[in-house]
Design an enzyme around this catalytic site. Structure first.
Site, PDB file in Angstrom:
ATOM      1  N   HIS A  37       0.844  -1.207   0.000  1.00 16.72           N
ATOM      2  CA  HIS A  37       0.000   0.000   0.000  1.00 16.72           C
ATOM      3  C   HIS A  37       0.876   1.253   0.000  1.00 16.72           C
ATOM      4  O   HIS A  37       0.585   2.227  -0.695  1.00 16.72           O
ATOM      5  CB  HIS A  37      -0.895   0.038   1.242  1.00 16.72           C
ATOM      6  CG  HIS A  37      -1.924  -1.040   1.305  1.00 16.72           C
ATOM      7  ND1 HIS A  37      -1.856  -2.065   2.213  1.00 16.72           N
ATOM      8  CD2 HIS A  37      -3.041  -1.245   0.582  1.00 16.72           C
ATOM      9  CE1 HIS A  37      -2.903  -2.858   2.051  1.00 16.72           C
ATOM     10  NE2 HIS A  37      -3.642  -2.389   1.056  1.00 16.72           N
ATOM     11  N   ASP A 153      -4.417  -7.530  -7.547  1.00 15.41           N
ATOM     12  CA  ASP A 153      -5.830  -7.748  -7.863  1.00 15.41           C
ATOM     13  C   ASP A 153      -6.054  -7.251  -9.296  1.00 15.41           C
ATOM     14  O   ASP A 153      -6.747  -6.255  -9.517  1.00 15.41           O
ATOM     15  CB  ASP A 153      -6.708  -6.985  -6.874  1.00 15.41           C
ATOM     16  CG  ASP A 153      -6.516  -7.491  -5.457  1.00 15.41           C
ATOM     17  OD1 ASP A 153      -6.895  -8.632  -5.187  1.00 15.41           O
ATOM     18  OD2 ASP A 153      -5.943  -6.755  -4.625  1.00 15.41           O
TER      19      ASP A 153
HETATM   20  O1  PAF Z   1      -8.459  -3.796  -3.105  1.00 12.79           O
HETATM   21  C1  PAF Z   1      -9.063  -3.440  -2.065  1.00 12.79           C
HETATM   22  O2  PAF Z   1      -8.494  -3.260  -1.007  1.00 12.79           O
HETATM   23  C2  PAF Z   1     -10.566  -3.236  -2.123  1.00 12.79           C
HETATM   24  O3  PAF Z   1     -11.161  -4.152  -2.963  1.00 12.79           O
HETATM   25  C3  PAF Z   1     -10.984  -1.803  -2.484  1.00 12.79           C
HETATM   26  C4  PAF Z   1     -10.565  -1.440  -3.898  1.00 12.79           C
HETATM   27  C5  PAF Z   1     -10.379  -0.824  -1.507  1.00 12.79           C
HETATM   28  C6  PAF Z   1     -12.503  -1.665  -2.415  1.00 12.79           C
HETATM   29  O4  PAF Z   1     -12.995  -1.962  -1.153  1.00 12.79           O
END
Ligand code: PAF
Length: 283
Positions: A37, A153
């Protein structure tokens, strides 16, 4: 670093920045932040004047109630991690479920041109309706210029791009490279829940993906897939849910290779009850 809990407050603050012609980047998260992140946030900081990070565990994207309950909620720790970036132009939006959904905690129904029915969509019914619902809501509140999503993802990333296209939003959706541990394991908030023996075997997922990529250069998608299935049969700690070689545009599994198309291999594996996903670019 300021933390907002209400959509009106953060909306007004961001509008204020926009009135000063500031470029707004957005990193949506469900918290339990890790170095992956932070890499998204660092990229966003380089490319924007202000970066909004949302921390919200979205109930409508979980198809199992116990997964939602078990999902780590670590806001204090998340804020401390963000502070290590020493950035003064980050704002956090950590809303309650009510702030996002009011009384109606339901997902909308989306048509993502079939992207939602492949891979994750097959194994997690309605998951992408939940993701689409919350991301649409967050985009309406934050209205960023640029929004950042991890390629771990990858299907989600393609779906968000489709959402933006279908809703005619003027938001740049930017995919960011998968952040891996030294062992090759893709960083995920779920890794924290792995028991030691599973943590030790989980890097095998990426090792097999890399070998599958080498094989893909010489072998048919079917042969590569059969090899991957056999490799996982040898694994005691890991159980393969799916391995799919797909066209990155349609996300449909391919039978034949064409050198005009771009492919990725996608995988989902259970390590005990923890579900891990990963993917690799093939050409
Ligand atoms: O990837 C994630 O953490 C979640 O799917 C998101 C994009 C924040 C939506 O809740």
């Amino acid at each position: 670093m300021k933390v907002f809990n209400s959509k009106e407050d953060i909306f007004n603050t961001i509008e204020g920045f926009k009135a000063q012609n500031k470029k707004v980047g957005f990193v949506p998260t469900m918290g339990a932040l890790h170095a992956g992140h932070l890499a998204l946030v660092s990229k966003a900081l380089k490319e924007n004047d202000v970066v909004v990070i949302s921390v919200f565990v979205n109930p409508t994207q979980f198809n199992k109630k116990e997964d939602l309950e078990k999902y780590p909620r670590t806001l204090e720790r998340d804020l401390n991690l963000i502070k290590t970036l020493f950035a003064t132009n980050i704002i956090i939006y950590a809303p309650s479920v009510k702030d996002i959904y009011d009384e109606n905690i339901e997902a909308l129904n989306f048509d993502f041109d079939g992207l939602e029915n492949e891979m994750e969509g097959k194994f997690r019914p309605d998951h992408f309706d939940g993701v689409g619902t919350v991301v649409k809501r967050l985009f309406e509140i934050v209205k960023p210029h640029n929004a950042y999503f991890g390629e771990k993802d990858f299907q989600q990333l393609q779906i968000i791009k489709k959402l933006v296209e279908k809703l005619h939003l003027s938001i740049n959706v930017i995919g960011c490279k998968i952040y891996r541990e030294e062992s090759g394991l893709a960083l995920s908030s779920r890794n924290e829940r792995l028991k030691l023996e599973h943590l030790e075997s989980a890097p095998t997922i990426y090792k097999i993906l890399k070998k599958a990529k080498e094989r893909f250069a010489k072998q048919s998608p079917k042969k590569v897939t059969e090899w991957v299935i056999k490799e996982f049969e040898k694994q005691k700690m890991l159980e393969l849910e799916y391995f799919v070689i797909a066209d990155i545009k349609t996300l449909k599994e391919i039978k034949r290779k064409s050198n005009k198309k771009v492919y990725r291999a996608f995988i989902a594996v259970y390590a005990d009850e923890i579900r891990l996903i990963d993917n690799i670019a093939l050409n």
